[in-house]
Design a protein around this motif. Structure first.
Motif, PDB file in Angstrom:
ATOM      1  N   SER A 117       0.821  -1.216   0.000  1.00 42.55           N
ATOM      2  CA  SER A 117       0.000   0.000   0.000  1.00 42.55           C
ATOM      3  C   SER A 117       0.854   1.264   0.000  1.00 42.55           C
ATOM      4  O   SER A 117       0.417   2.314  -0.489  1.00 42.55           O
ATOM      5  CB  SER A 117      -0.938   0.006   1.208  1.00 42.55           C
ATOM      6  N   ILE A 127      -4.306   4.449  -1.217  1.00 41.32           N
ATOM      7  CA  ILE A 127      -5.066   3.262  -0.858  1.00 41.32           C
ATOM      8  C   ILE A 127      -5.861   3.555   0.409  1.00 41.32           C
ATOM      9  O   ILE A 127      -5.296   3.968   1.427  1.00 41.32           O
ATOM     10  CB  ILE A 127      -4.123   2.063  -0.628  1.00 41.32           C
ATOM     11  N   ASP A 170      -9.933  -0.361   1.036  1.00 41.42           N
ATOM     12  CA  ASP A 170      -9.145  -1.118   0.055  1.00 41.42           C
ATOM     13  C   ASP A 170      -8.273  -2.152   0.763  1.00 41.42           C
ATOM     14  O   ASP A 170      -8.204  -3.315   0.359  1.00 41.42           O
ATOM     15  CB  ASP A 170      -8.237  -0.185  -0.751  1.00 41.42           C
TER      16      ASP A 170
END
Length: 442
Positions: A84, A93, A97
């Motif tokens: 991420s 992100i 997510d």
């Protein structure tokens, strides 16, 4: 041999597969870096951050355990958090997510394990996180990277070729590397699939694919999305109260109960000199049968050690496995009096095993107790406050209190977090006051 190897290697640099791997490997010379948990001023490329953090998760055998048997979270969470941080700033992100990717990684592990009856028992040949953890990590990273169906199949095919680690390295410093490698290899598999690297699309359906790990592997068609049941809704995980193999937690609770009975019948003193024999009725799990553990890692994988330690102290903790406690004379004396029995009905499954501890005293008097479900098992889960106490106890020795509080609040509000790099910031040790305004959500 040397000359030949150099020649075929040079020729291989012109192949498509080598060019794709070379293109992918440019990540190592880029400016991309991810957080190493607990380090404010030390970062690594995402792949190696996933590895280091994955190793950290399993370094004390303190991470969660599922049924069928594996440690589901370490490889997946380490990988998706590291990945991420590798996205461009304009494509941040979110916490949702991250949460979705994590759940996909857990679900894939559970589905693969449910395709085998052999997987339902405590393993004998290989360490499950090194197999299904690698696959779960790849699936989670594929979700975070938004790979299409074909790319996802390739990611899992690549991950399968990275999978596996022998159980012979249990109770050593190498076992934590299994989870670190699973995180790293799953992340790498997804990134290679993004570059177009291709593998066998039927890897999950073949005897020579996932069937290479489980002899009775029998994949089934999954339900449609409209009626899809998530495995975590049906089967929760076990959360450990002390850092040792899950099977020892039944032993600890039974031994602690026997100790209370002993003390009550002996004027509040533990009559060590009157104990003639300690009998543990446990399932037959060879790598947790260690009558004379010589290190903390061996002690974490010893029915005998945990029983004797719980008898002496009344409970288990992180400190139970210190060098001083492992080698103390009173415990060594109890270990010499301890023997195991394996009743036929005591199967080596985290869903059904039990432990019975019996103390035989001078004169033949016997005091016993049995544990069928320990506190922390999915049938008797930890209360929220006890889970938080465990986290705070573990984290406060590593991070400032403000960062610890930030992690707790972020995790509980993950679905509302717009940019999940706030979690990485707290994991590095930053306080909320040090975060940019745009990362604050609370």
């Amino acid at each position: 041999m040397i000359l030949d190897t150099l020649g075929v290697g040079l020729l291989g640099t012109s192949t498509e597969v080598c060019q794709k791997v070379t293109q992918y490997s440019k990540i190592y010379s880029s400016d991309l870096s991810s957080t190493i948990w607990g380090h404010l001023d030390f970062r690594l490329p995402p792949l190696y951050a996933a590895f280091v953090n994955g190793v950290a998760v399993h370094s004390m055998d303190f991470d969660d355990t599922w049924h069928p048997a594996t440690h589901p979270s370490g490889a997946v969470l380490s990988a998706v958090i590291a990945l991420s941080e590798a996205f461009p700033q304009k494509k941040k992100i979110s916490g949702l997510d991250l949460l979705l990717a994590f759940n996909v990684g857990i679900e894939v592990q559970g589905r693969l394990l449910h395709f085998s009856r052999e997987a339902r028992n405590i393993p004998k040949r290989f360490h499950p996180p090194a197999v299904v953890g690698t696959m779960g990590s790849a699936a989670a990273c594929a979700k975070l990277l938004a790979l299409d169906q074909l790319e996802c199949k390739n990611a899992l095919a690549i991950a399968a070729s990275y999978a596996g680690a022998p159980l012979a390295n249990a109770a050593t410093q190498i076992k934590p590397l299994h989870v670190g490698n699973a995180a790293k290899h799953g992340l790498e598999a997804a990134c290679l699939a993004l570059q177009g690297l291709q593998g066998n699309k039927q890897i999950l359906d073949m005897e020579s694919g996932m069937g290479a790990f489980y002899t009775d592997y029998n994949p089934q068609t999954l339900p449609t999305l409209q009626s899809y049941p998530w495995l975590l809704d049906q089967q929760d995980v076990a959360i450990k109260r002390f850092p040792a193999h899950l099977a020892t937690h039944w032993v600890a609770d039974a031994a602690s109960s026997v100790r209370r009975k002993l003390v009550e019948s002996s004027e509040n003193l533990l009559p060590l000199d009157k104990i003639e024999k300690i009998i543990l009725k446990v399932p037959e799990v060879k790598y947790v049968n260690r009558p004379s553990p010589a290190s903390e890692h061996e002690a974490r994988h010893s029915f005998q050690f945990v029983a004797c330690s719980a008898l002496l102290d009344g409970s288990m903790s992180v400190q139970s496995f210190s060098t001083e406690n492992v080698h103390r004379p009173a415990l060594q004396e109890l270990l010499r009096k301890t023997q195991l029995e394996h009743p036929p009905d005591n199967t080596p499954s985290f869903d059904s095993l039990y432990c019975e501890v019996s103390i035989i005293l001078e004169g033949g008097n016997t005091i016993s107790d049995r544990c069928t479900t320990f506190y922390g098992h999915w049938r008797k889960p930890l209360k929220k406050e006890d889970l938080e106490k465990k986290f705070q106890s573990n984290a406060l020795g590593i991070l400032p209190a403000e960062a610890v509080e930030g992690i707790v609040e972020t995790v509980y509000n993950l679905e509302k977090v717009e940019d999940c790099s706030v979690l990485s910031a707290f994991l590095s040790g930053q306080s909320a006051r040090a975060l940019p305004e745009k990362l604050r959500f609370l």
